[in-house]
Design an enzyme around this catalytic site. Structure first.
Site, mmCIF file in Angstrom:
data_model
loop_
_atom_site.group_PDB
_atom_site.id
_atom_site.type_symbol
_atom_site.label_atom_id
_atom_site.label_comp_id
_atom_site.label_asym_id
_atom_site.label_seq_id
_atom_site.Cartn_x
_atom_site.Cartn_y
_atom_site.Cartn_z
ATOM 1 C CB THR A 154 -0.879 0.026 1.278
ATOM 2 O OG1 THR A 154 -1.609 -1.191 1.368
ATOM 3 C CG2 THR A 154 -1.872 1.182 1.260
ATOM 4 N NE ARG A 182 -8.330 -8.296 0.882
ATOM 5 C CZ ARG A 182 -7.291 -7.497 1.032
ATOM 6 N NH1 ARG A 182 -6.884 -6.734 0.043
ATOM 7 N NH2 ARG A 182 -6.645 -7.456 2.189
ATOM 8 C CB VAL A 183 -13.606 -4.650 0.701
ATOM 9 C CG1 VAL A 183 -13.399 -3.207 1.148
ATOM 10 C CG2 VAL A 183 -14.788 -4.750 -0.258
ATOM 11 C CG ASP A 185 -6.222 -1.508 5.073
ATOM 12 O OD1 ASP A 185 -5.675 -0.434 5.409
ATOM 13 O OD2 ASP A 185 -5.654 -2.345 4.371
ATOM 14 C CB THR A 203 1.030 -0.277 4.603
ATOM 15 O OG1 THR A 203 1.328 -1.235 3.574
ATOM 16 C CG2 THR A 203 2.176 -0.246 5.601
ATOM 17 N N GLY A 204 -0.302 -3.073 5.197
ATOM 18 C CA GLY A 204 -0.203 -4.406 5.784
ATOM 19 C C GLY A 204 -1.325 -5.301 5.300
ATOM 20 C CB VAL A 205 -2.651 -8.501 6.526
ATOM 21 C CG1 VAL A 205 -3.856 -9.399 6.243
ATOM 22 C CG2 VAL A 205 -1.355 -9.220 6.134
ATOM 23 N N GLY A 206 -4.894 -6.216 5.060
ATOM 24 C CA GLY A 206 -6.109 -5.434 5.233
ATOM 25 C C GLY A 206 -7.058 -5.983 6.270
#
Length: 280
Positions: A154, A182-183, A185, A203-206
């Site tokens: 991100t 898939r949505v 964050d 940023t990272g795993v949503g």
């Protein structure tokens, strides 16, 4: 006046020293351009402008160079929030535009300010955004070879302008190989949030960021009187309790900068007109 940007985690692409140096060089160039722009523009205008520069750089997973989803298509998400009036706008899973953050900016003037999928694409076309493929050869090769990354890319920008106003923008090309629809964050208040007291980009795993409601929790805690450092630490303690994978950058209204990650791989830069702070 201050500006902070991030380019996701190094682990979303090559781990080579060459790639790290290229990303650091790109961030250093982009943040100085963003700071120069901030001199004569608002925080809102600056985060949009700076995020377009990040989207235009194929080293990062947003705009050009976005990850490819499980069905072979690219769908991107982006959002902005103005701390001055607490207005949020965004696009979710938009296709065939060069700069999703510019579509999000356009939506600030609409009554319906978050659009997804076909509706977002149709709106962009109606506003004169030309069809544009953000696919790169490298991303297609990754997809064809099923070289799954760690899915944490991100970009984002937070800025404090000369009038003391804060704004934030966040953009992503997704995690790659995800189920279509898939949505992430990035176009939610869990990953992108600002008010008059604080602005945060994640940023990272949503899914982890949404589960922990990171951005809105940090901003709320600062608004309630906690220091930005305490707010970050408390929120990431809660993230660690669910073994979450995320990083965040932030500024408060006093110009205090803070960042944190659950894994030491976030890449970001900060600039105050004199010093560039580069991490990872």
């Amino acid at each position: 006046m201050k500006i902070v940007i991030h380019g996701g985690f190094f682990s979303e692409s090559s781990q080579s020293d060459e790639t790290k140096l290229k990303k650091q060089s790109a961030l250093k160039d982009i943040i100085k351009k963003g700071y120069d722009f901030l001199q004569e523009h608002s925080a809102l205008e600056t985060v949009v402008y700076t995020t377009t520069l990040l989207e235009d750089c194929p080293l990062f997973n947003a705009g050009i160079g976005s990850q490819i989803q499980g069905d072979g298509k690219i769908r991107m998400s982006a959002a902005i929030m103005n701390g001055l009036d607490c207005k949020f706008s965004g696009v979710i899973n938009i296709e065939d535009v060069k700069n999703p953050v510019l579509v999000a900016e356009k939506l600030l003037g609409e009554e319906d300010r978050v659009l997804s999928g076909h509706g977002a694409k149709k709106y962009a076309a109606s506003q004169g955004f030309k069809a544009f493929s953000t696919e790169t050869k490298e991303r297609r090769e990754e997809f064809n070879l099923k070289l799954k990354s760690s899915k944490t890319g991100t970009v984002g920008c937070v800025a404090l302008d000369k009038n003391g106003n804060l704004s934030v923008a966040t953009s992503t090309g997704g995690k790659g190989f995800e189920i279509p629809g898939r949505v992430s964050d990035s176009a939610t208040i869990a990953g992108n949030y600002a008010n008059k007291d604080c602005a945060i980009s994640c940023t990272g795993v949503g899914e982890d960021i949404i589960n922990a409601a990171i951005a809105c929790k940090i901003v709320t805690r600062v608004t309630d009187g906690q220091s930005i450092e305490t707010a970050f630490d408390k929120t990431f303690t809660e993230l660690n309790e669910i073994d979450g994978f995320a990083g965040a950058i932030g500024l408060d209204s006093k110009g205090n900068m803070y960042w944190k990650e659950s894994h030491p791989k976030i890449v970001f830069a900060a600039y105050d007109g004199t010093n560039t702070f580069m991490f990872q």
